[in-house]
Design an enzyme around this catalytic site. Structure first.
Site, short mmCIF file in Angstrom:
data_model
loop_
_atom_site.label_atom_id
_atom_site.label_comp_id
_atom_site.label_asym_id
_atom_site.label_seq_id
_atom_site.Cartn_x
_atom_site.Cartn_y
_atom_site.Cartn_z
N SER A 1 -3.83 2.13 -7.91
CA SER A 1 -2.60 1.77 -8.60
C SER A 1 -2.03 0.44 -8.14
O SER A 1 -2.07 0.12 -6.95
CB SER A 1 -1.54 2.86 -8.40
OG SER A 1 -1.38 3.15 -7.04
N CYS A 2 -1.51 -0.31 -9.10
CA CYS A 2 -0.71 -1.53 -8.94
C CYS A 2 -1.52 -2.80 -8.68
O CYS A 2 -2.50 -2.79 -7.95
CB CYS A 2 0.35 -1.37 -7.85
SG CYS A 2 1.53 -0.04 -8.13
N ASP A 3 -1.04 -3.85 -9.28
CA ASP A 3 -1.54 -5.20 -9.04
C ASP A 3 -0.34 -6.13 -9.02
O ASP A 3 0.50 -6.10 -9.93
CB ASP A 3 -2.52 -5.61 -10.14
CG ASP A 3 -3.75 -4.73 -10.15
OD1 ASP A 3 -4.61 -4.92 -9.28
OD2 ASP A 3 -3.83 -3.84 -11.02
#
Length: 457
Positions: free
Chosen positions: A3-5
């Site tokens: 998850s997430c960038d």
């Protein structure tokens, strides 16, 4: 949890001439992530603060904050404070031993840093202090138990810092032109600050050889799929950012956050929901997967002050709308809870995005074409309204300027919500003709709709 960038662009690199923080926040599928504003203030001696899992002593003074947060969590996935400090976090997994008791949630540490720090350097001190006192690895998932450590991208008017943590240890690096982080450690031997025992612990555990120069990422990375599978996304971000032929503006940032490894060997075959490697614009493959819940860009304007762009749900099936530091958030942007709500901006866009994923070949291009037209319409209105706001500020009427900017935000949100509903209509009709959800994602989407109390037909 994959998850997430997150990335940051320096003022000499970004088209607007100001530092930028940008993040795709990926969360458990179906977890609404609206915007939230909290007014700061002074607090009395002995006052306590209830965070997501822990109750801790309140600070003597807190700054006002605005952020995007999962509906059930106290903290922020990404946010800003009144001083112009911006922070986004990333889930990490280290070889360090997890807390034996409930530690502090990384999103809570992020919000606490915004409430208690005025600069990026001060935010590092706040987070380091919280780590030392409380540890981390609290459960960050409303549906099942998922725990992780955190990295942070921390931006103020002058500086960009990356801070990566492993248990109660950490390292931080000051960035220059740009920096990008994902769910893999990026700080190697280039750290500028670190916790007191960071190197000693790694060498005692023999996570690095006695003769080798200290390398934080190499020493602390957990040998696990969730870490190694994140490396392609981080490399993809760096490739896209370094490949800009002109100084990037908002539109270039949007394109990065809508990326699905297009043109690469690992580009998905039948839409982003069928990826072997989860892309920057993340689409859940099943009920245990993460999906982009919100995307946000934070920057500054010499006259207007703090300026943001927010896209609810998956960026490729959403529209970036303008948000400003007006000390209020329109209700349509702050609504969104556990179950589907047709009046909620977040849920309206989420429903459209999930419906498109049933059959990308049939629905995808037409929906995205109409959304990009709306985004252009909103961008044109934004340019005109911001110019009017600048004139009002120049005349001394900042209050009126903030009022028209807040109105622009609300009107843009309403347009996006209504457009999402409009674009869903022909998809719903097609599904009724088919007798319901079909295709490779049928079982997952039927489970999702039941969980969210949402219907496609």
């Amino acid at each position: 949890m994959l998850s997430c960038d997150t990335f940051a662009l320096g003022k000499d690199f970004f088209k607007g001439g100001q530092n930028v923080l940008a993040k795709n926040s990926d969360r458990p599928v179906g977890e609404a992530q609206p915007l939230y504003f909290e007014k700061g203030g002074d607090h009395g001696a002995g006052e306590m603060l209830k965070c997501t899992h822990l109750t801790i002593p309140q600070a003597e003074h807190t700054y006002s904050v605005l952020g995007s947060k999962p509906y059930w969590i106290w903290g922020f996935e990404m946010g800003a404070n009144e001083k112009g400090l911006y922070i986004g976090n990333e889930a990490q997994g280290s070889r360090n031993a997890a807390e034996s008791e409930e530690g502090m949630l990384g999103m809570d540490m992020l919000r606490l840093a915004l409430e208690r720090a005025a600069t990026a350097r001060e935010a590092i001190d706040v987070i380091a202090g919280l780590l030392k006192t409380y540890g981390q690895n609290a459960n960050a998932n409303v549906r099942y138990d998922r725990r992780y450590e955190n990295s942070y991208m921390i931006v103020d008017h002058e500086e960009i810092w990356v801070m990566e943590t492993a248990g109660r240890e950490w390292a931080a690096r000051k960035a220059g032109k740009y920096a990008a982080i994902s769910n893999c450690y990026t700080i190697e031997d280039d750290y500028d600050l670190c916790s007191e025992n960071m190197e000693q612990l790694a060498r005692e555990k023999k996570w690095i050889s006695s003769a080798e120069k200290m390398n934080f990422a190499k020493a602390y990375t957990l040998p696990a799929a969730r870490q190694s599978h994140s490396v392609p996304r981080c490399r993809r971000m760096n490739k896209l950012i370094s490949g800009f032929e002109i100084k990037p503006g908002f539109e270039e940032v949007y394109r990065v956050f809508r990326d699905h490894f297009e043109g690469e060997l690992i580009e998905p075959r039948y839409g982003a929901g069928y990826a072997n490697f989860i892309s920057i614009c993340m689409h859940a493959q099943d009920s245990m997967s993460a999906q982009t819940a919100a995307s946000m860009i934070f920057t500054y304007d010499d006259v207007l002050g703090k300026v943001f762009r927010y896209a609810p749900s998956v960026p490729c099936c959403s529209v970036y709308i303008p948000v400003y530091w007006t000390e209020s958030v329109p209700e349509i942007l702050s609504s969104g809870r556990r179950y589907y709500d047709e009046e909620s901006l977040w849920w309206s866009v989420e429903k459209l995005a999930m419906a498109v994923s049933i059959d990308e070949d049939q629905f995808g291009d037409a929906v995205r074409k109409e959304l990009r037209k709306l985004e252009k319409e909103i961008a044109d209105a934004t340019e005109k309204t911001e110019e009017e706001a600048r004139k009002l500020i120049a005349s001394g009427d900042r209050k009126a300027a903030m009022e028209i900017l807040n109105k622009l935000t609300e009107e843009s949100a309403v347009k996006l919500r209504d457009k999402a509903k409009e674009l869903f209509v022909p998809i719903g009709e097609a599904l009724r003709k088919e007798g319901g959800i079909y295709g490779q994602r049928k079982d997952f989407l039927e489970e999702y709709c039941e969980w969210a109390r949402m219907s496609f037909i």
